[in-house]
Write a protein that holds these residues in place. Structure first.
Motif, PDB file in Angstrom:
ATOM      1  N   UNK A  82      44.457  35.505  24.284  1.00 47.79           N
ATOM      2  CA  UNK A  82      43.396  34.535  23.985  1.00 47.79           C
ATOM      3  C   UNK A  82      42.216  35.175  23.247  1.00 47.79           C
ATOM      4  N   UNK A  83      41.897  36.407  23.579  1.00 43.19           N
ATOM      5  CA  UNK A  83      40.733  37.062  22.975  1.00 43.19           C
ATOM      6  C   UNK A  83      40.855  37.116  21.459  1.00 43.19           C
ATOM      7  N   UNK A  84      42.048  37.279  20.929  1.00 41.84           N
ATOM      8  CA  UNK A  84      42.222  37.367  19.491  1.00 41.84           C
ATOM      9  C   UNK A  84      41.924  36.085  18.760  1.00 41.84           C
ATOM     10  N   UNK A  85      41.902  34.930  19.479  1.00 39.55           N
ATOM     11  CA  UNK A  85      41.647  33.627  18.844  1.00 39.55           C
ATOM     12  C   UNK A  85      40.185  33.209  18.929  1.00 39.55           C
ATOM     13  N   UNK A  86      39.365  33.974  19.623  1.00 39.15           N
ATOM     14  CA  UNK A  86      37.954  33.610  19.782  1.00 39.15           C
ATOM     15  C   UNK A  86      37.217  33.821  18.460  1.00 39.15           C
ATOM     16  N   UNK A  87      36.359  32.872  18.106  1.00 41.26           N
ATOM     17  CA  UNK A  87      35.559  32.984  16.910  1.00 41.26           C
ATOM     18  C   UNK A  87      34.115  32.593  17.240  1.00 41.26           C
ATOM     19  N   UNK A  95      35.764  40.967  21.068  1.00 46.15           N
ATOM     20  CA  UNK A  95      36.214  42.200  20.433  1.00 46.15           C
ATOM     21  C   UNK A  95      36.008  43.399  21.350  1.00 46.15           C
ATOM     22  N   UNK A  96      34.859  43.433  22.071  1.00 48.20           N
ATOM     23  CA  UNK A  96      34.607  44.554  22.985  1.00 48.20           C
ATOM     24  C   UNK A  96      35.588  44.552  24.147  1.00 48.20           C
ATOM     25  N   UNK A  97      35.872  43.364  24.702  1.00 50.58           N
ATOM     26  CA  UNK A  97      36.806  43.300  25.820  1.00 50.58           C
ATOM     27  C   UNK A  97      38.229  43.668  25.350  1.00 50.58           C
ATOM     28  N   UNK A  98      38.612  43.171  24.178  1.00 53.53           N
ATOM     29  CA  UNK A  98      39.933  43.495  23.651  1.00 53.53           C
ATOM     30  C   UNK A  98      40.074  45.006  23.410  1.00 53.53           C
ATOM     31  N   UNK A  99      38.986  45.617  22.887  1.00 58.13           N
ATOM     32  CA  UNK A  99      38.997  47.067  22.670  1.00 58.13           C
ATOM     33  C   UNK A  99      39.226  47.810  23.981  1.00 58.13           C
ATOM     34  N   UNK A 121      40.868  40.158  15.519  1.00 60.30           N
ATOM     35  CA  UNK A 121      39.414  39.978  15.432  1.00 60.30           C
ATOM     36  C   UNK A 121      38.832  40.816  14.297  1.00 60.30           C
ATOM     37  N   UNK A 122      39.339  42.043  14.158  1.00 65.54           N
ATOM     38  CA  UNK A 122      38.834  42.893  13.087  1.00 65.54           C
ATOM     39  C   UNK A 122      39.169  42.283  11.723  1.00 65.54           C
ATOM     40  N   UNK A 123      40.337  41.673  11.595  1.00 64.33           N
ATOM     41  CA  UNK A 123      40.704  41.024  10.334  1.00 64.33           C
ATOM     42  C   UNK A 123      39.781  39.857  10.019  1.00 64.33           C
ATOM     43  N   UNK A 124      39.261  39.231  11.082  1.00 62.43           N
ATOM     44  CA  UNK A 124      38.344  38.102  10.890  1.00 62.43           C
ATOM     45  C   UNK A 124      36.902  38.566  10.722  1.00 62.43           C
ATOM     46  N   UNK A 125      36.658  39.865  10.743  1.00 63.09           N
ATOM     47  CA  UNK A 125      35.322  40.402  10.527  1.00 63.09           C
ATOM     48  C   UNK A 125      34.555  40.713  11.784  1.00 63.09           C
ATOM     49  N   UNK A 126      35.215  40.665  12.951  1.00 65.60           N
ATOM     50  CA  UNK A 126      34.519  40.931  14.210  1.00 65.60           C
ATOM     51  C   UNK A 126      35.013  42.277  14.769  1.00 65.60           C
ATOM     52  N   UNK A 127      34.157  43.315  14.623  1.00 66.29           N
ATOM     53  CA  UNK A 127      34.520  44.675  15.015  1.00 66.29           C
ATOM     54  C   UNK A 127      33.837  45.017  16.332  1.00 66.29           C
ATOM     55  N   UNK A 128      34.555  45.664  17.217  1.00 64.98           N
ATOM     56  CA  UNK A 128      34.003  46.046  18.518  1.00 64.98           C
ATOM     57  C   UNK A 128      32.866  47.050  18.347  1.00 64.98           C
ATOM     58  N   UNK A 129      31.839  46.909  19.175  1.00 64.99           N
ATOM     59  CA  UNK A 129      30.718  47.846  19.163  1.00 64.99           C
ATOM     60  C   UNK A 129      30.890  48.940  20.217  1.00 64.99           C
ATOM     61  N   UNK A 130      31.986  48.874  21.000  1.00 65.92           N
ATOM     62  CA  UNK A 130      32.176  49.857  22.071  1.00 65.92           C
ATOM     63  C   UNK A 130      32.593  51.212  21.501  1.00 65.92           C
TER      64      UNK A 130
END
Length: 814
Positions: A82-87, A95-99, A121-130
């Motif tokens: 599910x995390x990959x579909x969040x926008x 992205x942080x939780x998925x990381x 998420x990274x493909x959609x432009x959302x990169x983890x800050x962790x």
């Protein structure tokens, strides 16, 4: 938290997971759906906890995701997907939780879905800050294969279980030697590029798993550079073979089977880590993928065995030598692998049956002490008898016919009759159990493996005994004539390759004669001349153990048994000397004790000076100086004209004085030593009167004069020794050392140079010469000698001392 717009579990699961990602997954139950909704609602707070835990390190972040490990795996997998579909604004938290799940989750499917969602998420432009700190989590390693029934997470989460992957498995291509190094690289943590190497030494002859070591965690590239590419055996690099997980498992199990058969514990270090290997590698797999891998490996092993681990550059003779060594030392897996696929032995049984029967036989026969006299291409067969199988080499075959002259020590056992490859010994020592064999083999290059494999076997020893008396005598004459002709035409230079070929030809001819002699004795068992000729042939080849076995067979058959037993004692002593020269001291002592027992019986039967002196020499060699002295005095009472007995008595007396080569030194005082020294000198003088040609007699007199503080008498004795024998290197060395000690360097130099010239490898001679050159300040010559000594025997303190003196001399000259 329940939502008012709830859809059916099937609808929600289809949207969240994606039909293309999770095809075939069963729909969630209402309870699972409720748990999934709760997790989705906690994404924001969970991300905040993870960001706050960064300062506490990796383990603190593991503690944050640990509660997820307590939940149903199906729910957590669905949540990770599910995390990959969040926008939108929530995507950063997702992205942080998925990381975190991708790197810290303890279940493989959860971690895999976490990494997939992170990528989406990274493909959609959302990169983890962790920033998850690197390092090893607190984990327990498992075998890296899926379990069909996972252990409940509540039971393992406190111990941080982690499935480690076998990244690489290598084995040295050295199976023909009976030893293989197995190197395994397991993934450390979640980073597939970080591994830990484990090295296992496997001995298939005696000790099974004989060594273990582990490396620190390192990159795969460093593992390749520092471990995989630097594997060595006997100081030389060896090629390696890549193994599958199932192949590595099978090889280790094969080595552990040797431990079980030999009743020898594996290496202590391996035992300490055995549980880890059981979990990761050795336990029976319970998932379909691993079971299929093991099944495939078993099928491959049934076809090839360990052939892929055998060097392909071996010559046919080397391959045959390895087969004989494996067969004699109990590595029956290797001996099976070196049989061609159409060999009768392979067709008659499976690999497991072949090994099992021969292990039973080996336990009873206790075979060992293999000695290969010669392996060469066969020039003439004793007959056309083939064992096993009667067919000869096929027309047009590229194979070779090789013959082997060899022997081994073993006990007779009824099971030997069940081994088709068991040859008939042409001669057996009843005293030691050594059996002498002459066998022949047809070998051919196997196209699949590239190895020389054995197609057919022949027992030439048994075939030779089927020849007629006339044919045996004819062949013996032909072989002796051939050996004599080759010896006469051989090059004088031993470094000439033709000289070595000549030696092999002569050895082969004489070895053949020895087995024909055995066959002749079977036909003429009461012909003493036949035995004597066979003994002379054995002595010609310096095969004193065979000569002793022949003399054993003569006992009780012919007259003059005392003389035969005396010769037996002499041969037994010569065998002891041969083993001592090979540094096999325990065997040498056993043979020397055997010789003493034989010679004692001889002296008891006929108390002659010769027999007593012979016994005394053996006792002295064993360090029993006082007994030797008693027998020598008794011998001289019977015959005082035996010069060698006087010289032997002098040696025994001086051994008592020095305490060297004496089993129980007497710790004599100077007052007790003095009469022994005087008597020893007197005995040497008497020996010189009787026979001045005795080797070393005047040199030994000179050494006693030096010991007594009479250097001028010592000098005269050494000069006498050199005058009688200018080739006496020891006399030159003794005189040179005496003169050097008297500061007469110029007079010492020619004698020390002569000693070195006569015996170039004697380090003590070269040290004395270097000391003389140093004393004469001939720096360049002295340095040359010291360099030579360093090559012969490195790190001698005397060499360093002389170099220091040379350096000081150079400093003073400046």
């Amino acid at each position: 938290m329940a939502r008012s717009n709830r859809r059916t579990p099937q609808q929600r699961t289809g949207k969240q997971m994606g039909a293309h990602d999770r095809a075939g997954i069963a729909p969630l139950t209402d309870t699972q759906q409720q748990a999934l909704d709760d997790l989705q609602a906690r994404t924001g707070p969970l991300a905040e906890e993870l960001r706050a835990a960064q300062s506490g390190g990796r383990d603190a972040m593991i503690d944050v995701v640990a509660p997820l490990d307590q939940q149903d795996e199906t729910v957590v997998v669905a949540y990770a997907t599910h995390l990959g579909a969040v926008r939108g604004t929530a995507a950063r938290d997702a992205a942080d939780v998925a990381q975190a799940l991708g790197e810290l989750a303890i279940r493989r499917e959860v971690a895999r879905e976490g990494r997939r969602s992170r990528l989406r998420l990274r493909s959609a432009g959302f990169v983890s800050s962790l920033a998850i700190p690197p390092g090893e989590p607190s984990i327990i390693a498992t075998d890296g294969h899926e379990q069909t029934s996972p252990t409940p997470i509540t039971a393992v989460s406190p111990q941080r279980r982690w499935r480690k992957q076998l990244v690489e498995a290598l084995a040295t291509r050295s199976r023909e030697s009976g030893e293989v190094a197995l190197v395994l690289a397991w993934q450390e943590g979640i980073n597939p590029d970080t591994v830990r190497g484990y090295s296992l030494a496997l001995d298939f002859w005696r000790t099974g798993v004989s060594g273990y070591s582990a490396s620190e965690p390192m990159s795969r590239r460093r593992f390749q550079r520092e471990i995989a590419e630097s594997l060595q055996m006997d100081g030389q690099r060896v090629p390696t073979v890549h193994l599958t997980w199932a192949g590595a498992r099978r090889l280790l199990l094969e080595a552990l089977d040797v431990n079980a058969w030999r009743d020898v514990e594996p290496a202590e270090e391996f035992q300490a880590h055995r549980t880890m290997f059981e979990e990761r590698l050795l336990a029976d797999p319970d998932d379909d993928e691993a079971i299929a891998a093991v099944t495939e490996e078993e099928a491959r092993f049934a076809r090839e065995g360990d052939r892929p681990l055998i060097r392909t550059d071996l010559e046919a003779e080397e391959s045959l030598a390895n087969w004989l060594g494996a067969w004699c030392f109990g590595d029956y897996g290797l001996s099976w692998d070196l049989l061609s696929n159409d060999n009768a032995l392979r067709r008659a049984s499976s690999r497991e049956e072949y090994i099992s029967l021969r292990r039973q036989w080996a336990a009873e026969a206790d075979i060992g002490a293999l000695r290969l006299t010669l392996i060469r291409e066969q020039q003439q067969r004793a007959s056309a008898l083939w064992v096993p199988g009667a067919a000869g080499r096929l027309a047009g075959s590229t194979g070779k016919d090789l013959e082997v002259f060899w022997s081994a020590v073993l006990h007779e056992t009824p099971l030997a009759g069940q081994l088709d490859e068991m040859p008939q010994a042409t001669l057996t020592s009843q005293e030691t159990g050594r059996h002498w064999y002459w066998t022949a083999y047809t070998v051919a290059r196997d196209t699949a493996s590239g190895l020389w494999l054995i197609n057919r076997m022949r027992d030439e020893g048994a075939a030779s005994q089927a020849l007629t008396l006339e044919e045996l005598q004819k062949r013996i004459k032909e072989m002796r004539d051939n050996a004599e002709q080759v010896a006469q035409t051989a090059p004088e230079n031993p470094r000439d390759p033709r000289a070595m070929e000549a030696v092999r030809a002569v050895t082969g001819a004489l070895a053949t004669v020895l087995h024909y002699d055995d066959a002749l004795i079977v036909k003429l068992p009461l012909d003493e001349a036949t035995y004597r000729t066979a003994i002379d042939d054995a002595r010609t080849m310096s095969n004193h153990e065979r000569a002793a076995a022949l003399l054993e067979r003569m006992l009780g058959r012919f007259s003059d048994q005392v003389r035969t037993r005396f010769e037996l004692g002499v041969e037994q002593y010569l065998v002891a000397e041969q083993y001592a020269g090979q540094s096999e001291n325990e065997v040498a002592i056993a043979w020397l004790d055997r010789a003493i027992a034989t010679m004692t019986a001889v002296a008891e039967q006929e108390r002659t000076a010769e027999h007593l002196q012979g016994l005394a020499e053996l006792l002295a060699r064993r360090g029993r100086a006082q007994e030797a002295e008693e027998n020598l005095r008794a011998a001289l009472e019977l015959d005082g004209t035996r010069a060698s007995a006087h010289a032997d008595l002098a040696s025994v007396l001086m051994a008592r004085v020095s305490g060297e080569q004496v089993a129980e030194p007497e710790n004599l005082t100077d007052e007790q030593k003095a009469p022994l020294i005087r008597e020893s000198l007197s005995e040497l003088r008497e020996a010189a009167k009787l026979d001045g040609t005795l080797p070393g007699i005047f040199t030994r007199m000179g050494a006693i004069y030096e010991l007594q503080g009479q250097p001028e008498d010592a000098r005269l004795a050494y000069e006498e020794a050199i005058q009688r024998n200018p080739q006496d290197a020891t006399a030159h060395y003794a005189l040179g050392s005496l003169l050097l000690g008297r500061k007469d360097d110029a007079a010492a130099l020619p004698h020390l140079e002569a000693a070195v010239q006569l015996e170039p490898l004697a380090v003590s001679f070269r040290l004395a010469l270097a000391a003389c050159l140093t004393a004469m300040e001939r720096t360049r010559d002295a340095t040359r000698e010291l360099d030579l000594i360093d090559r012969l025997q490195p790190n001698l303190p005397q060499v360093q001392e002389l170099r220091t003196i040379l350096a000081r001399q150079q400093h003073h000259k400046k």
